[in-house]
Design an enzyme around this catalytic site. Sequence first.
Site, PDB file in Angstrom:
ATOM      1  CE  LYS A 182      -1.839   2.576   3.196  1.00  0.00           C
ATOM      2  NZ  LYS A 182      -1.729   3.923   2.589  1.00  0.00           N
ATOM      3  CD  GLU A 256      13.225   3.580   8.149  1.00  0.00           C
ATOM      4  OE1 GLU A 256      13.127   4.407   9.079  1.00  0.00           O
ATOM      5  OE2 GLU A 256      13.222   3.886   6.950  1.00  0.00           O
ATOM      6  CD  GLU A 387      10.408  11.725  12.195  1.00  0.00           C
ATOM      7  OE1 GLU A 387       9.430  11.041  12.533  1.00  0.00           O
ATOM      8  OE2 GLU A 387      11.303  11.318  11.451  1.00  0.00           O
TER       9      GLU A 387
END
Lengths: 476, 274
Positions: A182, A256, A387
């Site tokens: 996806k 990840e 982040e």
Amino acid sequence: MFEYAPAPESRSVVDIKPSYGLFVDGKFVDPVDGGSFKSINPASEEVLAEIAEAGSEDVDRAVRAARQAYEKVWGPMPGRDRAKYLFRIARLIQERSRELAVLESLDNGKPIKESRDVDLPLVAAHFFYYAGWADKLEHAGFGGNPRPLGVAAQVIPWNFPLLMLAWKIAPALAAGNTVVLKPAETTPLTALLFAEICQQADLPAGVVNIVTGAGDTGRALVEHPGVDKVAFTGSTEVGRAIARSVAGTRKKLTLELGGKAANIVFDDAPIDQAVEGIVNGIFFNQGHVCCAGSRLLVQESVADRVLESLKRRMAQLRVGDPLDKNTDIGAINSAEQLARIRELSDAGSAEGAERWSPPCELPDRGFWFAPTIFTGVTQAHRIAREEIFGPVLSVLTFRTPAEAVEKANNTPYGLSAGIWTDKGSRILWVADRLRAGVVWANTFNKFDPTSPFGGYKESGYGREGGRHGLEAYLNV
Amino acid sequence: MSERVAVRKTYKLFIGGKFPRSESGRSYIVQDSNVSLASRKDARDAVVAARAAVKGWAGATAYNRGQILYRVAEMLEGRRDQFIALGVSADEVDAAIDRWVWYAGWSDKLPQVYGGANPVAGPYFNLSAPEPTGVVAVVAPAAPALLGLVSVIAPAIVTGNTVVVAASPAAPLAAVTLAEVLATSDLPGGVVNILTGKLTETVPTLAAHMDVNAIDLTGVTDAELAAELEVKAAENLKRVLRPAPADHDWYADPGVTRMTVLLETKTVWHPKGV
């Protein structure tokens, strides 16, 4: 700044269809219980195409097609033949690389010089590298009879759409698995063009299936009981949710996830090179990079010199049309991402850090954010901890190597880090102590299919790339 | 002459190289002995001890770690009868000793087998090397009591991790006795910590602990508990080793997976140039 005439890459090289179906069992099909959504060019907000949104029934069909292909065709196929299909795909990517690069820049917003010179060469190289493993798995160091896992569910992000596809699909197929992938909802187009390449390569039906959609489609895919492996690249928050959802199953999981990399500049570093590395570290791909060097740790004694030089360099960065060959920084990928970057940057100012951007004219339409640095940042500031995933650099200082290591590791993330110094023994000393999966010394943001990539701690687990990357797709 | 009265042993926890009782003051009767019933606080204390030991143990040379694991085999060899007296078969003790020897040899070989130079397409030095993930929580299998225990501890620590082991509640004596072996093997305190008691009391604390990097669920036989622990472990993305199948052959070649799951690969790049 020098004045340049516009130098746009021609978009006529790529033919975008008005609408795209799902790629299931070797064919493009309309969704049976899904809907549709639009993919836009983030640099202009122009609609590029209408994309099918896969519902759970569509996901089920894709998984069943992958299972069928695994059991009947791909699993039993000799490795040398799997290899040849992968080599074919690598060659087709090379042959159609300009087309793919333009499409990537249109859909993602990244500068053409990056999609053309970084993404696409790495994509082709990745398929070429793993193609060679397909008939050598027994020599990969995982025992004499390594077996594939079966059907791999793969969910990838929007920052390097085709490169992330390559990182997922190439090792999975080389190891003998079939996949349902996806792509991200804001960047589905190159994955769909890749589906055409699979057809062109005569890849057996069902070996690669592409289901487009957003979070619900992804959830249906990773939670499908018929998948044996889940691979995800994206935010730590979603990674956590996926780790919970596979609990108690036999699905193998690799993740990840996010990062908040420290880029450490010591006082003996060659300043000009370090500044190039800092700029590359945080402004490459608009900072939409999980391993971005988003925390600059600069030794106090050279902080002023480094910052002065950095600001001078930042003033030379050209922000604008992603298809212009001179553009350094393209468009932010989506309105949502732009809102997130603005929110965190505002928090940086509100918490007392000092914000600076070069004078920079931004286009009227599309999503843009000027390259930005914050100085006077403390470790407690949100912009030092969270982040940002945008062209925003937080600058902190340190006095001793031990303090640099302490600050660099003071994060739940552990994906990457940078070290800039002329002293070799110091590089090795610091690299040993950094809790990060990739350490770039006197360089930054370098990638290669032979080089394992992946994080420590909450940046996820498993490695992509190299011999290590095979392990994620083998029953060892 | 009257018959000599034997000196009985008090079975205690093993935390930070010492043998404390449970801070809760509790014990339970199992294998005809009183055994410490570890509390959640004991589990947290064990994590603190394990974390404190990481720097020294991970920082020790591979040669040094290999010699210490070999020393464990030497000590175990000398205490064979103690384990046999606990009901462990002689064959199992032999296999457990041999397993320490096998893993001892891996300390300075795994980084060569599992890491190395990568031929990147550019003028760069590029080297991958495995590193320990840090603190590992381990649920030891109930059987085989000694070989199973050794087979989960040795692969975790040989690479530089430290462990907090939840011993089998039904057969903890082999674990406590192994702690006595470890305590006399030059293994630094805190590298291996052993808790006895109920898994449902200590293991959820370990699974949810934010300073634990990985969890090995090998000894969890209740599938529901295993899933619950895996959900807790997701909070800080612990590396997870799932429960072993019931028919797992502990005498077979263990392979390297038990070691590699608990390792991180670090890759360092540097440009080449003059």
